[in-house]
Scaffold this motif. Sequence first.
Motif, PDB file in Angstrom:
ATOM      1  N   ASP A   6       0.834  -1.202   0.000  1.00 45.62           N
ATOM      2  CA  ASP A   6       0.000   0.000   0.000  1.00 45.62           C
ATOM      3  C   ASP A   6       0.872   1.256   0.000  1.00 45.62           C
ATOM      4  O   ASP A   6       0.557   2.255  -0.669  1.00 45.62           O
ATOM      5  N   GLU A   7       1.974   1.211   0.782  1.00 48.93           N
ATOM      6  CA  GLU A   7       2.860   2.374   0.825  1.00 48.93           C
ATOM      7  C   GLU A   7       3.576   2.565  -0.508  1.00 48.93           C
ATOM      8  O   GLU A   7       3.794   3.697  -0.953  1.00 48.93           O
ATOM      9  N   LEU A   8       3.915   1.476  -1.146  1.00 51.58           N
ATOM     10  CA  LEU A   8       4.623   1.576  -2.409  1.00 51.58           C
ATOM     11  C   LEU A   8       3.727   2.086  -3.522  1.00 51.58           C
ATOM     12  O   LEU A   8       4.191   2.704  -4.486  1.00 51.58           O
ATOM     13  N   ARG A   9       2.389   1.818  -3.447  1.00 54.16           N
ATOM     14  CA  ARG A   9       1.479   2.302  -4.485  1.00 54.16           C
ATOM     15  C   ARG A   9       1.438   3.833  -4.506  1.00 54.16           C
ATOM     16  O   ARG A   9       1.033   4.438  -5.482  1.00 54.16           O
ATOM     17  N   GLU A  10       1.850   4.393  -3.401  1.00 56.45           N
ATOM     18  CA  GLU A  10       1.879   5.841  -3.320  1.00 56.45           C
ATOM     19  C   GLU A  10       3.224   6.422  -3.762  1.00 56.45           C
ATOM     20  O   GLU A  10       3.454   7.622  -3.662  1.00 56.45           O
ATOM     21  N   ARG A  11       4.113   5.574  -4.249  1.00 55.78           N
ATOM     22  CA  ARG A  11       5.470   6.019  -4.571  1.00 55.78           C
ATOM     23  C   ARG A  11       5.800   5.732  -6.033  1.00 55.78           C
ATOM     24  O   ARG A  11       5.148   4.934  -6.695  1.00 55.78           O
ATOM     25  N   THR A  12       6.857   6.411  -6.486  1.00 51.68           N
ATOM     26  CA  THR A  12       7.347   6.254  -7.860  1.00 51.68           C
ATOM     27  C   THR A  12       8.788   5.779  -7.816  1.00 51.68           C
ATOM     28  O   THR A  12       9.453   5.804  -6.749  1.00 51.68           O
ATOM     29  N   PRO A  13       9.340   5.348  -8.949  1.00 45.91           N
ATOM     30  CA  PRO A  13      10.733   4.848  -8.944  1.00 45.91           C
ATOM     31  C   PRO A  13      11.732   5.864  -8.427  1.00 45.91           C
ATOM     32  O   PRO A  13      12.697   5.502  -7.738  1.00 45.91           O
ATOM     33  N   TRP A  14      11.563   7.149  -8.787  1.00 47.75           N
ATOM     34  CA  TRP A  14      12.580   8.118  -8.300  1.00 47.75           C
ATOM     35  C   TRP A  14      12.448   8.417  -6.809  1.00 47.75           C
ATOM     36  O   TRP A  14      13.352   8.958  -6.209  1.00 47.75           O
ATOM     37  N   ASP A  15      11.310   7.994  -6.200  1.00 45.34           N
ATOM     38  CA  ASP A  15      11.185   8.163  -4.748  1.00 45.34           C
ATOM     39  C   ASP A  15      12.124   7.226  -3.990  1.00 45.34           C
ATOM     40  O   ASP A  15      12.505   7.526  -2.866  1.00 45.34           O
ATOM     41  N   ILE A  16      12.435   6.068  -4.591  1.00 45.70           N
ATOM     42  CA  ILE A  16      13.336   5.130  -3.890  1.00 45.70           C
ATOM     43  C   ILE A  16      14.736   5.145  -4.483  1.00 45.70           C
ATOM     44  O   ILE A  16      15.585   4.354  -4.075  1.00 45.70           O
ATOM     45  N   LYS A  17      14.960   6.024  -5.468  1.00 44.84           N
ATOM     46  CA  LYS A  17      16.282   6.143  -6.091  1.00 44.84           C
ATOM     47  C   LYS A  17      16.814   7.556  -5.836  1.00 44.84           C
ATOM     48  O   LYS A  17      16.566   8.479  -6.633  1.00 44.84           O
ATOM     49  N   PRO A  18      17.514   7.774  -4.748  1.00 42.03           N
ATOM     50  CA  PRO A  18      17.952   9.140  -4.376  1.00 42.03           C
ATOM     51  C   PRO A  18      18.937   9.750  -5.363  1.00 42.03           C
ATOM     52  O   PRO A  18      19.126  10.965  -5.344  1.00 42.03           O
ATOM     53  N   GLU A  19      19.517   8.917  -6.255  1.00 40.13           N
ATOM     54  CA  GLU A  19      20.456   9.479  -7.216  1.00 40.13           C
ATOM     55  C   GLU A  19      19.732  10.142  -8.386  1.00 40.13           C
ATOM     56  O   GLU A  19      20.373  10.792  -9.226  1.00 40.13           O
ATOM     57  N   PHE A  20      18.387   9.932  -8.514  1.00 33.30           N
ATOM     58  CA  PHE A  20      17.604  10.475  -9.624  1.00 33.30           C
ATOM     59  C   PHE A  20      16.534  11.428  -9.111  1.00 33.30           C
ATOM     60  O   PHE A  20      15.848  11.127  -8.121  1.00 33.30           O
ATOM     61  N   SER A  21      16.433  12.541  -9.810  1.00 36.27           N
ATOM     62  CA  SER A  21      15.235  13.363  -9.634  1.00 36.27           C
ATOM     63  C   SER A  21      14.189  12.881 -10.659  1.00 36.27           C
ATOM     64  O   SER A  21      14.483  12.033 -11.508  1.00 36.27           O
ATOM     65  N   GLN A  22      12.974  13.423 -10.593  1.00 31.30           N
ATOM     66  CA  GLN A  22      11.934  12.994 -11.536  1.00 31.30           C
ATOM     67  C   GLN A  22      12.361  13.267 -12.972  1.00 31.30           C
ATOM     68  O   GLN A  22      12.276  12.385 -13.836  1.00 31.30           O
ATOM     69  N   ASP A  23      12.844  14.442 -13.211  1.00 33.51           N
ATOM     70  CA  ASP A  23      13.233  14.793 -14.571  1.00 33.51           C
ATOM     71  C   ASP A  23      14.400  13.946 -15.043  1.00 33.51           C
ATOM     72  O   ASP A  23      14.437  13.530 -16.213  1.00 33.51           O
ATOM     73  N   GLU A  24      15.329  13.721 -14.152  1.00 29.77           N
ATOM     74  CA  GLU A  24      16.495  12.908 -14.544  1.00 29.77           C
ATOM     75  C   GLU A  24      16.066  11.486 -14.865  1.00 29.77           C
ATOM     76  O   GLU A  24      16.588  10.868 -15.806  1.00 29.77           O
TER      77      GLU A  24
END
Length: 849
Positions: A77-95
């Motif tokens: 349920d917590e992950l459904r609220e998240r995106t890949p860049w939320d768990i990848k600190p090396e990437f921003s959304q645009d990146e």
Amino acid sequence: MAKPSRSIRDIAPSDATFMRVRPSTEPNMPDAKSITSERLGRIVEDSASEIYVFSAEDFTFSLVNRGARENLGFSMDELRERTPWDIKPEFSQDEFLEFIQPLVTGAKNRLDFETVHERKDGSLYDVVVRLQLIRSDGEAVFFAAIEDTSERKAIERSLREVTVRLDAILGNTTMAVFMLDDQQHCAFMNKAAEQLSGYSLAETRGRPLHDVLHHTYPDGRPFPIAECAIDRAFPENNQTQGEEVFVHKDGSFYPVAFTASPMKDGTGQTVGTVIEAREISEELKVRAALEDFNERLKLRVEEEIEKRELLQGQLVQSQKMEAVGQLTGGVAHDFNNLLQVIGGNLQLLQRELPEDDLKQQARVTNALSGVARGAKLAAQLLAFGRKQPLEPRPIDAGRMIREMDDMLRRTLGEAIDIETVISGGLWNCLADQAQLENVILNLAINSRDAMESRGKLTIEAGNASLDDDYAGEHHDVSAGQYVMLAVTDTGKGIAPDDLEKVFEPFFTTKPPGEGTGLGLSMVYGFVKQSGGHIKFYSELGQGTTIRVYLPRTREEEVVAARDASGDTPGGDEVVLVVEDDGAVRQTTVELLGNLGYSVLEASNADNGMAIVDSGMKIDLLFTDVVMPGTLASPDLARQAKARLPDLAVLFTSGYTQNAIVHAGRLDDGVELISKPFTRERLARKIRQVLDARDLRPVPAAARSSAGIDAVRTDSAAAGAEQRRILLVEDEPLIRMTTAEMLGDLGYIVVEAGTVAAAQDRLANESHDILIADLGLPDGSGQDLIRHALDQYPEIAVIVASGGSAGLDIADYGAPQRLVILDKPFNEQSLKQALDSCLGEIAGATASDG
């Protein structure tokens, strides 16, 4: 959580077509229809890889398997609220959207990359990502298979660190390291090994190291591997070490020290050999030098032991001579007292005998001759024991020898050829001239007897410097400058066994009855007492040379005129005789009475002081040095002089026991006549002492050497005009001499040896002049002078120093009241300085008036 504002449709090209997933056509693959959704879900859920499926529209996670959820720490349920860049600190959304563009455009089917994931607790872990864009039935999702590589990365980092450290160690160590495989072929060489051997690793890799570096002996013979200790480490599974000679790439040979150790794997199996080697050419040189040093050190130690044994022998001999000297000195004391009684009474008896009674006169004369011979014998004993009171003066030995020439020729006879050799620029020596003349005469007579009155005698005088090496070989002499006197004869010489005994009392090589054996003993004692050195050289049939070394002095010689008068002077003064030996006292009193003197007598110093205290007029105190009682003779002289400033003092003794003699010399200002003395010698000495009375202050020998001495007064200077001087000098001898000069000039002198004592005197007493040295033991003489000039306006100052050359008078508060007197100074220069001070005082007084 806010939904993303962009979707795959926003980033996909306008003509992108979404295709359905088609069944796999690969062989042995099950038909997709045969795999139920439930079964497929279990496979994905239980997969060892982390599986992520997220929407191509809004990039939210639609599927995350158990392994991924557990690693991240999030629920589905917590992950459904998240995106890949939320768990990848090396990437921003645009990146991230930019990064996946090749998948969206179809330029790539899969993206493989490494990044990090962030867990719910904020911790990070390394991952390898395989990302695909899957299109099916008009829909598109991203499928990511992810592997957690944190542990592998940690192992790799650790391995890299170990490798770096190992490379740093092997690359920077000066020790050459070779690694051989199980075939004894070279597998590794560090930089030091390449430098040592001249070969690179590429040139040796895969080759037997023995064939490269160790194939030949230095003499050209082949070196079989069977004889190689290095090679045995592997087959014998045992560490070996030692030294060998390697062959350089250029063909030269060089020595090495090596350690060869078997190299084992994790199971303990031997898989190769590690060889450590270092070049030891310099070490071998040092080793050879050390061996040579040790050998030379061994020889040096043996020489030093031999030298020490020689010095120990000299010390034992010296101690023996010292013990015998103490004995002979004591004997001479009593012997001289007996001779004084006998000689004095014989002289008195001779005066009472009729002059025409030739027979009785001859007997008395013979008896007096015996007394004289006994006195000479006692004098020789005292000389050997170094107990004779010497009066050392600067002497030109060349002048003295030349003046003795006539006497020597008469004494030795015409058959002895005498040659004197006096070096140019001869230094002055410090010695008692009368005793030194006796030494030369004694040595000359010994030489005459050794030559049986026929031969050649050479007397030399020259300058000599004895160095530290010579002083080290002779414990009884100090290195320094000396005047050397040598007496050489062509006599029969002395046997080696007798050389060590020649200076012992009563030892003689002459037949019985032809010598006392005290001549050389007297010479030995005189030389030692004078601070000199004596060396004896002799061989049987080759003659003898005796060298006497006397300390050099830079003082000028003062030649005193000899008294040629034959008269026996007397006088009418009052003499107090203090002597504990009744017979000696009686004889002395009678001799003085016959000379016209009024005589008082006392049996000890206490009784003598009682007579002084009685107020009777006394001109001269004639006292023995060694007497019983509570008051010592020197103290008697001091107290009597304090009571009677004009009193002259004459000591007498057959043995001084250091009461008035120190370091073998009479104390300054002390007059002594040694026992036994003749009537004529006593008369001349008494007259000399009385005539020399010049109203001087207390003799230096009678003063204390403490920091503050008693105030010195001078009757000649008594009166209202007498000036007071504070003399500050830490050297007792300089202080005594200067005080005597000042006393002779008519001043009252107060002495101090320290700054503290001087300040105490200044604070509590009035002084006209301060004479101060600059170097004092407890403080600065300059500070003392500044203090005196500042605090006592009436005082003038004389700086008496050997280090005043750079002194600036302007540095002092009242330079007009300061005079500099450079050391060494004499009475004349001291008087000039005092006159200058008195002029300043007079000027200041006139100004005040």
